[in-house]
Design a protein around this motif. Structure first.
Motif, short mmCIF file in Angstrom:
data_model
loop_
_atom_site.label_atom_id
_atom_site.label_comp_id
_atom_site.label_asym_id
_atom_site.label_seq_id
_atom_site.Cartn_x
_atom_site.Cartn_y
_atom_site.Cartn_z
N ALA A 149 50.00 88.30 56.06
CA ALA A 149 49.97 89.09 57.28
C ALA A 149 51.21 88.80 58.11
O ALA A 149 51.80 87.73 58.00
N CYS A 173 49.56 87.48 63.50
CA CYS A 173 48.31 88.18 63.21
C CYS A 173 47.23 87.18 62.81
O CYS A 173 47.52 86.10 62.30
N VAL A 205 42.51 91.78 59.16
CA VAL A 205 43.76 91.37 59.79
C VAL A 205 43.79 92.02 61.17
O VAL A 205 43.68 93.24 61.30
N SER A 206 43.93 91.17 62.20
CA SER A 206 43.99 91.66 63.58
C SER A 206 45.36 91.38 64.15
O SER A 206 45.98 90.37 63.83
N PRO A 207 45.83 92.25 65.04
CA PRO A 207 47.15 92.02 65.65
C PRO A 207 47.13 90.79 66.56
O PRO A 207 46.07 90.31 66.96
#
Length: 197
Positions: free
Chosen positions: A26, A30, A41-43
């Motif tokens: 990622a 992230c 996957v998150s910002p």
């Protein structure tokens, strides 16, 4: 938020998920987690999110024992709920990371004394539903949800007394209210300095 669904054999499910989690490439900053058996996957969090985490961390360092730590990038696992999370804050004895951990990449969630999640637009359902159910299932004594995106304005809720997959609400309020943390913390969190999203 993007998600990757993983097909796996039931008897090897957790190991397969962890392997994919470890291999997920990622972008820097992230957050890669396993939520309900799905690698997500998150910002990177927004600036105001980081300010809240920093204020909480600074307050907690005043009251925790010398051999405990507060971590913003520590992964905690709940294999029985197909979950591997990176909470916004985890308070845990250092021995859980050094001596008691079964993995060099995460610890069992039940080693944690206190977990904090601060909602982001991309994590609302996970922070409000999936993660507290997993943390309660693991027996994490205290869970604090700082919900910047609650209807009616930002809220803060302290959960405790986990039983099965459910917490009891110990204290709830809006930004500006004081939230007392019970022993072993014995700390009053002043949310008046928290920036709203």
């Amino acid at each position: 938020m993007s998600a990757l669904t993983v097909d796996h054999e039931p008897e090897h499910g957790w190991d397969d998920l962890v392997r994919i989690w470890l291999e997920t490439d990622a972008p820097e900053g992230c957050k890669v987690e396993i939520v309900e058996g799905i690698v997500t996957v998150s910002p990177a969090p927004a600036n105001k999110h980081n300010v809240i985490a920093g204020k909480l961390q600074r307050s907690l360092y005043k009251v925790i024992p010398e051999d405990w730590g507060i971590y913003q990038t520590l992964a905690v696992s709940v294999p029985s709920r197909s979950g591997l999370f990176i909470p916004d804050l985890v308070v845990v004895p250092e021995s859980a990371l050094v001596e008691l951990s079964e993995s060099e990449h995460f610890i069992a969630a039940d080693a944690s004394s206190f977990i904090v999640e601060i909602t982001s637009k991309s994590s609302l359902r996970h922070d409000r539903v999936s993660k507290p159910a997993a943390y309660a299932h693991a027996g994490v004594p205290l869970y604090l949800l700082v919900d910047q995106w609650a209807q009616g304005g930002p809220t803060i809720t302290l959960y405790g007394e986990p039983k099965d997959d459910v917490y009891r609400v110990l204290q709830a309020g809006k930004f500006g209210d004081e939230i007392p943390l019970p022993a072993p913390f014995d700390l009053v969190i002043d949310t008046g300095a928290f920036p709203a999203a």
